[in-house]
Design an enzyme around this catalytic site. Structure first.
Site, short mmCIF file in Angstrom:
data_model
loop_
_atom_site.label_atom_id
_atom_site.label_comp_id
_atom_site.label_asym_id
_atom_site.label_seq_id
_atom_site.Cartn_x
_atom_site.Cartn_y
_atom_site.Cartn_z
N ASP A 13 16.73 16.60 48.43
CA ASP A 13 16.54 16.51 49.88
C ASP A 13 16.09 15.10 50.25
O ASP A 13 15.40 14.43 49.47
CB ASP A 13 15.48 17.55 50.30
CG ASP A 13 15.55 17.85 51.80
OD1 ASP A 13 16.48 17.36 52.47
OD2 ASP A 13 14.66 18.57 52.29
N HIS A 30 23.73 9.53 51.14
CA HIS A 30 24.43 10.48 50.25
C HIS A 30 25.03 9.76 49.04
O HIS A 30 24.99 10.26 47.92
CB HIS A 30 25.52 11.22 51.03
CG HIS A 30 24.97 12.11 52.11
ND1 HIS A 30 23.87 12.91 51.92
CD2 HIS A 30 25.37 12.33 53.39
CE1 HIS A 30 23.61 13.57 53.04
NE2 HIS A 30 24.50 13.24 53.95
N LEU A 124 22.95 18.33 27.17
CA LEU A 124 22.33 18.76 28.41
C LEU A 124 23.27 19.74 29.11
O LEU A 124 24.46 19.46 29.24
CB LEU A 124 22.08 17.55 29.34
CG LEU A 124 21.53 17.87 30.73
CD1 LEU A 124 20.06 18.31 30.65
CD2 LEU A 124 21.65 16.66 31.66
C1 FPP Z 1 20.24 16.03 50.95
O1 FPP Z 1 19.74 15.16 51.90
C2 FPP Z 1 21.73 16.07 51.01
C3 FPP Z 1 22.50 17.08 50.61
C4 FPP Z 1 21.94 18.30 50.02
C5 FPP Z 1 24.00 17.03 50.76
C6 FPP Z 1 24.80 16.23 49.77
C7 FPP Z 1 24.24 15.90 48.46
C8 FPP Z 1 24.57 14.81 47.76
C9 FPP Z 1 25.56 13.84 48.27
C10 FPP Z 1 23.97 14.57 46.42
C11 FPP Z 1 25.05 14.47 45.41
C12 FPP Z 1 25.12 15.53 44.42
C13 FPP Z 1 25.88 15.45 43.32
C14 FPP Z 1 25.92 16.54 42.33
C15 FPP Z 1 26.71 14.28 43.04
P1 FPP Z 1 19.76 15.47 53.48
O2 FPP Z 1 21.02 15.01 54.09
O3 FPP Z 1 19.45 16.92 53.70
O4 FPP Z 1 18.59 14.54 53.95
P2 FPP Z 1 17.70 14.67 55.27
O5 FPP Z 1 16.97 15.98 55.18
O6 FPP Z 1 16.80 13.49 55.17
O7 FPP Z 1 18.61 14.63 56.46
#
Ligand code: FPP
Length: 232
Positions: A13, A30, A124
């Site tokens: 997060d 991201h 892993l």
């Molecule tokens: C978290 O921050 C974001 C997500 C859960 C969405 C996408 C995740 C990724 C791009 C990580 C990549 C994962 C892998 C396995 C490569 P948020 O957008 O919720 O942040 P905020 O709460 O600050 O808006």
């Protein structure tokens, strides 16, 4: 280092907030968040953690603005493609948890190939929760059980172990430690069944800044609790 958890699960997060704090667009957060997944996989491997599960995209995340969903999916697709090499270099067996039927066919195909090609790597065990929601996982499990009922499954056969074997996490031990970055302190529909006895660790650090040192702090905190309570 104190006792190391066998399975660490992480709710990623704070990509957006991290990017904002740097005056950058959310999608930059991201991109750096995806990069950090590689860093933490290596760190887990170095620390002797056997299982790592990350919450990459929830069933709820589809409600984000279209542009953001498209950018995240593009990033995840490209990550999955590089994952073949990453898995080979780091002896990583990769599995995806979630409803694959809700993903585009090209992505589904990459996932199935990745799971097949990496299934014998044992360094892993890396699980990516993608189009995942715990309630949805339980509903899908019950539907599959209902199908098996027609093939002779009896009510009396249903036990906790048996239900667990219908979940996406079949064969994976329950998490010992769940980490959530960026200040929120809730489970957000992640591994509800599997986290019945899991220790939780919350930190204000945003995901892209959660480095090996931060992971060590979480693991230390887990080790101290386990020493105090005997891990019950
Ligand atoms: C978290 O921050 C974001 C997500 C859960 C969405 C996408 C995740 C990724 C791009 C990580 C990549 C994962 C892998 C396995 C490569 P948020 O957008 O919720 O942040 P905020 O709460 O600050 O808006």
């Amino acid at each position: 280092m104190n006792q190391v958890p066998e399975h660490v699960a992480i709710i990623l997060d704070g990509n957006g907030r991290w990017a904002k704090s740097k005056g950058m667009p959310r999608n930059y957060g991201h991109t750096m968040g995806a990069k950090n997944v590689e860093t933490i996989c290596r760190a887990c491997h170095n620390m002797g953690i056997r299982y790592l599960t990350v919450y990459a995209f929830s069933t709820e995340n589809w409600k984000r603005p279209d542009d953001e969903v498209k950018a995240i999916m593009k990033l995840l697709k490209s990550y999955l493609k590089t994952c073949f090499t990453l898995a080979k270099d780091n002896d990583m067996c990769v599995r995806v948890l979630g409803d694959l039927d809700g993903l585009d066919p090209d992505m589904r195909d990459t996932i199935l190939r990745l799971e097949e090609e990496t299934k014998d790597y044992g360094g892993l065990h890396f699980q990516i929760a993608l189009n995942y929601g715990s309630r949805d996982e339980i509903v899908r499990a019950v539907r599959r059980m209902e199908k098996d009922r027609e093939a002779g499954l009896a009510t009396g056969d249903i036990t906790e172990e048996m239900l667990a074997s219908y979940l996406d996490t079949k064969g994976i031990p329950d998490p010992d430690l769940l980490i959530r970055t960026s200040g929120e302190e809730r489970l957000s529909n992640f591994l509800l069944w599997q986290c019945a006895y899991t220790e939780f660790y919350f930190t204000d650090v945003h995901w892209p800044a959660f480095n090996e040192e931060e992971l060590k702090k979480a693991v230390e905190s887990y080790g101290e609790r386990n020493r105090r309570y005997g891990g019950v």
